[in-house]
Motif scaffolding. Structure first.
Motif, short mmCIF file in Angstrom:
data_model
loop_
_atom_site.label_atom_id
_atom_site.label_comp_id
_atom_site.label_asym_id
_atom_site.label_seq_id
_atom_site.Cartn_x
_atom_site.Cartn_y
_atom_site.Cartn_z
N ALA A 88 30.25 3.76 -6.77
CA ALA A 88 30.17 5.20 -6.99
C ALA A 88 28.72 5.66 -6.93
CB ALA A 88 30.75 5.57 -8.35
N ILE A 89 28.54 6.90 -6.59
CA ILE A 89 27.26 7.57 -6.73
C ILE A 89 27.49 8.61 -7.81
CG2 ILE A 89 25.56 9.07 -5.64
CD1 ILE A 89 26.27 7.73 -2.97
N VAL A 90 26.70 8.54 -8.87
CA VAL A 90 26.92 9.45 -9.99
C VAL A 90 25.70 10.32 -10.20
CG1 VAL A 90 28.59 7.95 -11.15
CG2 VAL A 90 26.18 7.71 -11.67
N PRO A 91 25.89 11.56 -10.61
CA PRO A 91 24.76 12.46 -10.86
C PRO A 91 23.88 11.93 -11.99
CG PRO A 91 26.85 13.64 -10.93
CD PRO A 91 27.17 12.19 -10.86
N ALA A 92 22.60 12.03 -11.82
CA ALA A 92 21.66 11.54 -12.83
C ALA A 92 21.85 12.24 -14.18
CB ALA A 92 20.22 11.73 -12.35
N GLU A 93 22.27 13.49 -14.15
CA GLU A 93 22.44 14.26 -15.38
C GLU A 93 23.88 14.30 -15.88
OE1 GLU A 93 19.81 15.37 -17.10
OE2 GLU A 93 18.60 14.47 -15.52
N GLY A 94 24.77 13.54 -15.25
CA GLY A 94 26.14 13.46 -15.75
C GLY A 94 27.16 14.30 -15.02
N ARG A 95 26.78 15.46 -14.49
CA ARG A 95 27.74 16.31 -13.78
C ARG A 95 27.10 16.84 -12.50
NH1 ARG A 95 29.94 20.95 -16.33
NH2 ARG A 95 31.68 20.62 -14.94
N ILE A 96 27.92 16.98 -11.49
CA ILE A 96 27.46 17.52 -10.21
C ILE A 96 26.87 18.92 -10.41
CG2 ILE A 96 28.28 18.43 -7.98
CD1 ILE A 96 27.93 15.45 -7.91
N ALA A 101 22.70 23.12 -10.21
CA ALA A 101 21.95 24.09 -11.02
C ALA A 101 20.45 23.84 -10.92
CB ALA A 101 22.41 24.03 -12.47
N ALA A 102 20.04 22.58 -10.96
CA ALA A 102 18.62 22.25 -10.86
C ALA A 102 18.05 22.69 -9.51
CB ALA A 102 18.40 20.76 -11.07
N LYS A 107 14.97 26.65 -6.18
CA LYS A 107 14.96 27.65 -5.10
C LYS A 107 14.62 29.03 -5.66
CE LYS A 107 16.17 25.78 -1.15
NZ LYS A 107 15.27 25.77 -0.01
N ALA A 108 15.25 29.38 -6.78
CA ALA A 108 15.00 30.70 -7.38
C ALA A 108 13.55 30.83 -7.83
CB ALA A 108 15.95 30.91 -8.57
N GLU A 109 13.02 29.79 -8.44
CA GLU A 109 11.61 29.83 -8.88
C GLU A 109 10.68 30.01 -7.70
OE1 GLU A 109 11.34 26.18 -11.07
OE2 GLU A 109 11.98 27.13 -12.95
N GLU A 144 26.59 30.17 -7.08
CA GLU A 144 27.91 30.69 -6.70
C GLU A 144 28.14 30.61 -5.20
OE1 GLU A 144 28.56 34.62 -8.23
OE2 GLU A 144 28.05 33.98 -10.27
N ASP A 145 27.09 30.88 -4.43
CA ASP A 145 27.23 30.89 -2.97
C ASP A 145 25.95 30.35 -2.34
OD1 ASP A 145 28.39 31.30 -0.52
OD2 ASP A 145 27.82 33.43 -0.42
N PRO A 146 25.79 29.02 -2.33
CA PRO A 146 24.56 28.44 -1.77
C PRO A 146 24.39 28.81 -0.30
CG PRO A 146 25.85 26.77 -2.93
CD PRO A 146 26.71 28.00 -2.82
N PRO A 147 23.21 29.34 0.04
CA PRO A 147 22.97 29.74 1.44
C PRO A 147 22.65 28.53 2.32
CG PRO A 147 21.01 30.09 0.14
CD PRO A 147 22.07 29.62 -0.82
#
Length: 154
Positions: A88-96, A101-102, A107-109, A144-147
């Motif tokens: 498996a490949i698992v997210p470093a922070e536990g959830r996809i 979000a990171a 991108k937002a910053e 919500e809607d990644p470009p």
């Protein structure tokens, strides 16, 4: 909700189910040697079960420790020991969602920083509190809607 969003949610659910595996790390001796020893199985016993030489078992155990074994070989060795190989490949922070979000926040910053620079040149800079609020708003929108290009570093 679009088909694309629904598919992404389904894939996220699959990936998130693997999250408990992140607490498991490869033992120093590698999984093949560790499980074989836990079973009380000699290298010769495992070799016989696989139909290979004892040297091949040693070679595989070394290759696993060095990161050079194939997934197929791991499956074969696991089956010969009455086990199942789990990959498996698992997210470093536990959830996809945390990974998405990171990236959305980065991108937002970057977008807000670029806009702030232009506004500052025109002496229209916003207070830091408003910039932070805009980063949060924009990050939510991006999630919500990644470009296209969402995962690019630029």
């Amino acid at each position: 909700m679009t088909v694309k969003h629904l598919a992404a949610q389904q894939y996220r659910a699959i990936a998130d189910r693997a999250a408990p595996l992140m607490r498991v790390s490869r033992p120093g001796d590698g999984w093949i040697a560790t499980v074989r020893k836990a079973l009380g199985m000699s290298g010769a016993d495992l070799a016989r079960r696989l139909g290979v030489t004892r040297a091949r078992v040693s070679q595989a155990e070394r290759a696993e420790r060095e990161g050079g074994i194939t997934l197929k070989a791991m499956e074969d060795f696991a089956a010969a020991m009455g086990c199942r190989f789990v990959y498996a490949i698992v997210p470093a922070e536990g959830r996809i969602e945390s990974v998405v979000a990171a990236q959305a926040r980065r991108k937002a910053e970057a977008l807000v920083a670029r806009a702030s620079t232009h506004m500052a040149l025109e002496r229209q800079a916003l207070p830091e509190k408003k910039n932070r609020a805009e980063v949060e708003r924009l990050a939510c929108t991006l999630m919500e809607d990644p470009p296209p290009g969402f995962w690019s570093e630029k």
